[in-house]
Design an enzyme around this catalytic site. Structure first.
Site, mmCIF file in Angstrom:
data_model
loop_
_atom_site.group_PDB
_atom_site.id
_atom_site.type_symbol
_atom_site.label_atom_id
_atom_site.label_comp_id
_atom_site.label_asym_id
_atom_site.label_seq_id
_atom_site.Cartn_x
_atom_site.Cartn_y
_atom_site.Cartn_z
ATOM 1 N N CYS A 8 -4.966 -2.951 2.851
ATOM 2 C CA CYS A 8 -4.667 -2.905 4.278
ATOM 3 C C CYS A 8 -5.873 -3.154 5.184
ATOM 4 C CB CYS A 8 -3.965 -1.601 4.633
ATOM 5 S SG CYS A 8 -3.222 -1.715 6.268
ATOM 6 N N ASN A 30 0.240 -1.192 5.383
ATOM 7 C CA ASN A 30 1.161 -0.476 6.280
ATOM 8 C C ASN A 30 0.517 -0.566 7.646
ATOM 9 O OD1 ASN A 30 3.239 1.696 4.821
ATOM 10 N ND2 ASN A 30 1.461 1.246 3.553
ATOM 11 N N ASN A 49 -6.840 6.304 -1.857
ATOM 12 C CA ASN A 49 -5.757 5.366 -1.572
ATOM 13 C C ASN A 49 -5.981 4.195 -2.538
ATOM 14 O OD1 ASN A 49 -3.996 3.501 -0.487
ATOM 15 N ND2 ASN A 49 -4.524 3.942 1.642
ATOM 16 N N GLU A 60 -6.035 8.748 7.696
ATOM 17 C CA GLU A 60 -6.564 8.344 6.379
ATOM 18 C C GLU A 60 -7.942 8.949 6.128
ATOM 19 O OE1 GLU A 60 -5.826 4.511 4.603
ATOM 20 O OE2 GLU A 60 -4.888 3.894 6.474
ATOM 21 N N GLU A 112 0.864 -1.205 0.000
ATOM 22 C CA GLU A 112 0.000 0.000 0.000
ATOM 23 C C GLU A 112 0.896 1.249 0.000
ATOM 24 O OE1 GLU A 112 -1.618 0.755 3.930
ATOM 25 O OE2 GLU A 112 -3.365 1.799 3.126
ATOM 26 N N LYS A 117 -9.326 2.166 -1.970
ATOM 27 C CA LYS A 117 -9.563 1.656 -0.607
ATOM 28 C C LYS A 117 -10.900 2.138 -0.037
ATOM 29 C CE LYS A 117 -7.066 1.336 3.837
ATOM 30 N NZ LYS A 117 -5.793 1.717 4.487
#
Ligand code: CDT
Length: 315
Positions: free
Chosen positions: A176, A201, A110, A146, A47, A127
């Site tokens: 993730c 991550n 993302n 995020e 990621e 994402k």
């Protein structure tokens, strides 16, 4: 005839803020070379693979934030990665922060893409489960912003049928935090997915629940193994790990079979290639028996899954 693809999980060690994209691309190209000499068809990267994991910092200046985003893919700095892959005849999956003009406005996601052996982008995923928070929380050892820097992905979880260069693999992606949610796998399971590629991550320390810190590696494998087995699919989980800007992140990149078993796993928290020969038909016996969805699922009884968001205990 068996449908084999050889896959490399290209784990990356830490990327510091001072590391420019060309330096990161050079590390990735080295992993691609190793992948090629190991007979890989496809290499998966983590990621947000091109920069440090920037949501750990609170930033207000949009210009500064945008230094971590890609406005074109590939940019000049990243083009050597794409050329190297094409020259080697390697397909790859790449995670990055995407800035895009869409629907008359600038949007930020993302994102992960899959590029086939000919250099053609065949899949994109944005994402959906964005962890963390949107406002500055100075009590944390580091931020997880995020929810501030990205919009929720708007592409659901598409599954694509790759071409003959990848043996017609049915490929899906997640990123993730998505791996902790059974819904992410199931949407793809319902499209017959044969291999899920995912980058992550994951800090060792979870500020809101430090009592979970000792379990980070266990939970990482637990969710990916469960998702693989319950959906009869390969899962390729790839970490960016090590100590990045003082923040320690788990490794444990792994290739997991539809049996739920880990067949290859990283042993360092540095740049490391993990390789497995994956039979795309290995999940077939599960899809035809225990997890024959058409025969055994009872969607009428699952309505609450889409009608209710938070848990609401009975009175
Ligand atoms: N990148 C990312 O999604 N990381 C989260 C951190 C944990 S927040 C509890 C993860 O789920 O691994």
């Amino acid at each position: 005839m068996s449908r084999i693809i050889t896959v490399g999980a290209a784990q990356l060690g830490a990327i510091q803020r001072s590391d420019n994209r060309s330096a990161v691309a050079a590390r990735m190209i080295e992993l691609m070379r190793q992948a090629k000499s190991s007979g890989c068809d496809l290499v998966a990267f983590p990621e947000l693979a091109l920069t440090t994991f920037f949501p750990r910092w609170f930033m207000e200046d949009q210009e500064e934030i945008d230094t971590f985003f890609e406005h074109e893919m590939p940019s000049n700095e990243i083009a050597p990665l794409f050329s190297a892959a094409q020259e080697m005849g390697l397909a790859f999956m790449l995670g990055f922060a995407e800035k895009v003009d869409e629907g008359g406005r600038t949007r930020r996601f993302n994102t992960q893409i899959i590029v086939d052996k000919s250099g053609k982008q065949i899949a994109k995923y944005r994402k959906i489960h964005l962890p963390g928070h949107a406002e500055h929380e100075p009590w944390r050892a580091f931020q997880h912003l995020e929810k501030r820097y990205f919009e929720v992905g708007n592409l659901s979880w598409p599954v694509v049928r790759a071409g003959p260069d990848l043996n017609g693999a049915l490929l899906g992606q997640m990123i993730c935090n998505d791996r902790r949610w059974p819904e992410s796998y199931r949407v793809m399971g319902l499209q017959g997915v044969e291999m899920v590629l995912l980058g992550y991550n994951t800090p060792v320390h979870n500020p809101p629940a430090p009592m979970h810190d000792r379990l980070g590696d266990f939970h990482n494998h637990l969710v990916m193994q469960a998702g693989a087995y319950q959906n009869a699919t390969w899962v390729v989980g790839v970490a960016k790990c090590g100590v990045e800007e003082g923040c320690e992140m788990i490794g444990g990149s792994a290739i997991i079979a539809p049996t739920g078993e880990i067949v290859a796993q990283a042993v360092t928290r540095e740049d490391e290639l993990v390789v497995a020969r994956c039979d795309l038909d290995l999940g077939r016996s599960y899809k035809n028996s225990t997890f024959n969805f058409a025969r055994h699922r009872e969607p009428e009884q699952y309505r609450m899954l889409v009608e209710r968001k938070g848990a609401k205990p009975p009175e």
